[in-house]
Design a protein around this motif. Structure first.
Motif, mmCIF file in Angstrom:
data_model
loop_
_atom_site.group_PDB
_atom_site.id
_atom_site.type_symbol
_atom_site.label_atom_id
_atom_site.label_comp_id
_atom_site.label_asym_id
_atom_site.label_seq_id
_atom_site.Cartn_x
_atom_site.Cartn_y
_atom_site.Cartn_z
ATOM 1 N N PHE A 1 -20.976 8.583 -32.490
ATOM 2 C CA PHE A 1 -20.774 7.840 -33.735
ATOM 3 C C PHE A 1 -21.567 6.534 -33.657
ATOM 4 O O PHE A 1 -21.602 5.877 -32.612
ATOM 5 N N THR A 2 -22.209 6.180 -34.768
ATOM 6 C CA THR A 2 -23.109 5.019 -34.750
ATOM 7 C C THR A 2 -22.513 3.765 -35.367
ATOM 8 O O THR A 2 -22.801 2.673 -34.927
ATOM 9 N N GLN A 3 -21.698 3.924 -36.378
ATOM 10 C CA GLN A 3 -21.089 2.781 -37.045
ATOM 11 C C GLN A 3 -19.581 2.857 -36.857
ATOM 12 O O GLN A 3 -18.966 3.883 -37.162
ATOM 13 N N LEU A 4 -18.987 1.782 -36.370
ATOM 14 C CA LEU A 4 -17.545 1.723 -36.177
ATOM 15 C C LEU A 4 -17.022 0.448 -36.792
ATOM 16 O O LEU A 4 -17.639 -0.603 -36.672
ATOM 17 N N TRP A 5 -15.883 0.524 -37.463
ATOM 18 C CA TRP A 5 -15.246 -0.686 -37.947
ATOM 19 C C TRP A 5 -13.743 -0.472 -37.980
ATOM 20 O O TRP A 5 -13.252 0.627 -38.194
ATOM 21 N N ARG A 6 -13.047 -1.569 -37.718
ATOM 22 C CA ARG A 6 -11.587 -1.554 -37.710
ATOM 23 C C ARG A 6 -11.082 -1.858 -39.109
ATOM 24 O O ARG A 6 -11.618 -2.725 -39.787
ATOM 25 N N VAL A 7 -10.052 -1.137 -39.536
ATOM 26 C CA VAL A 7 -9.435 -1.372 -40.836
ATOM 27 C C VAL A 7 -7.952 -1.630 -40.621
ATOM 28 O O VAL A 7 -7.357 -1.191 -39.639
ATOM 29 N N GLU A 8 -7.335 -2.346 -41.561
ATOM 30 C CA GLU A 8 -5.923 -2.680 -41.426
ATOM 31 C C GLU A 8 -5.042 -1.447 -41.615
ATOM 32 O O GLU A 8 -4.070 -1.255 -40.901
ATOM 33 N N GLU A 9 -5.386 -0.616 -42.586
ATOM 34 C CA GLU A 9 -4.622 0.594 -42.858
ATOM 35 C C GLU A 9 -5.461 1.533 -43.703
ATOM 36 O O GLU A 9 -6.445 1.134 -44.310
ATOM 37 N N PHE A 10 -5.062 2.810 -43.738
ATOM 38 C CA PHE A 10 -5.792 3.805 -44.518
ATOM 39 C C PHE A 10 -5.161 4.065 -45.878
ATOM 40 O O PHE A 10 -5.838 4.414 -46.822
ATOM 41 N N LYS A 11 -3.846 3.976 -45.999
ATOM 42 C CA LYS A 11 -3.116 4.203 -47.247
ATOM 43 C C LYS A 11 -3.424 5.562 -47.872
ATOM 44 O O LYS A 11 -3.562 5.683 -49.072
ATOM 45 N N GLN A 12 -3.547 6.583 -47.041
ATOM 46 C CA GLN A 12 -3.817 7.910 -47.582
ATOM 47 C C GLN A 12 -2.542 8.705 -47.773
ATOM 48 O O GLN A 12 -2.449 9.550 -48.637
ATOM 49 N N PHE A 13 -1.558 8.462 -46.933
ATOM 50 C CA PHE A 13 -0.249 9.097 -47.046
ATOM 51 C C PHE A 13 0.724 8.261 -46.221
ATOM 52 O O PHE A 13 0.323 7.313 -45.550
ATOM 53 N N ASP A 14 1.989 8.616 -46.288
ATOM 54 C CA ASP A 14 3.018 7.837 -45.594
ATOM 55 C C ASP A 14 2.953 8.141 -44.098
ATOM 56 O O ASP A 14 3.464 9.151 -43.635
ATOM 57 N N ASP A 15 2.272 7.274 -43.364
ATOM 58 C CA ASP A 15 2.130 7.472 -41.932
ATOM 59 C C ASP A 15 2.333 6.139 -41.208
ATOM 60 O O ASP A 15 2.723 5.152 -41.815
ATOM 61 N N ASP A 16 2.066 6.108 -39.923
ATOM 62 C CA ASP A 16 2.271 4.890 -39.144
ATOM 63 C C ASP A 16 1.029 4.013 -39.051
ATOM 64 O O ASP A 16 1.018 3.046 -38.291
ATOM 65 N N SER A 17 -0.021 4.320 -39.805
ATOM 66 C CA SER A 17 -1.245 3.510 -39.701
ATOM 67 C C SER A 17 -1.034 2.077 -40.186
ATOM 68 O O SER A 17 -1.852 1.211 -39.914
ATOM 69 N N TYR A 18 0.070 1.834 -40.881
ATOM 70 C CA TYR A 18 0.359 0.473 -41.346
ATOM 71 C C TYR A 18 1.737 -0.002 -40.873
ATOM 72 O O TYR A 18 2.313 -0.930 -41.422
ATOM 73 N N CYS A 19 2.232 0.609 -39.815
ATOM 74 C CA CYS A 19 3.534 0.240 -39.263
ATOM 75 C C CYS A 19 3.453 -1.143 -38.606
ATOM 76 O O CYS A 19 2.482 -1.464 -37.933
ATOM 77 N N GLU A 20 4.492 -1.945 -38.830
ATOM 78 C CA GLU A 20 4.558 -3.289 -38.254
ATOM 79 C C GLU A 20 5.818 -3.445 -37.413
ATOM 80 O O GLU A 20 6.855 -2.882 -37.743
#
Length: 102
Positions: A69-88
């Motif tokens: 992979f050539t380009q990488l970036w960190r994101v706060e959350e994906f908001k695609q479905f109810d998952d733990d990608s935005y768990c606090e």
């Protein structure tokens, strides 16, 4: 990576071992420490709820770069479905969310 089209993107969300380690060490409340441990190792509630390895931003970025992979970036959350990608926990996001481009 092999099945992505050119410029295709991978979205990956894993527990951020750096944040979880800090929370575990800082927290004196045993119940909260157990909650942090479940985030680290998986809750073991079913056959998919296990984490076999811990990753931080540097390690995951290195693995994705090694995979091509050539380009990488960190994101706060994906908001695609109810998952733990935005768990606090205690106001801190505990997931390491990375988008990577082929």
């Amino acid at each position: 990576r092999r099945i992505l089209k050119p410029k295709g993107r991978l979205q990956i969300s894993v527990p951020d071992l750096t944040i979880l380690s800090q929370l575990f060490l800082e927290t004196k409340n045993v119940t909260k420490r157990l909650e942090v441990m479940r985030m680290m190792f998986g809750g073991h509630m079913n056959s998919f709820d296990y984490h076999l390895v811990g990753l931080d931003a540097d390690i995951l970025s290195s693995l994705l770069t090694f995979a091509g992979f050539t380009q990488l970036w960190r994101v706060e959350e994906f908001k695609q479905f109810d998952d733990d990608s935005y768990c606090e926990i205690d106001g801190r996001f505990i997931s390491l969310n990375i988008e990577a481009e082929k």
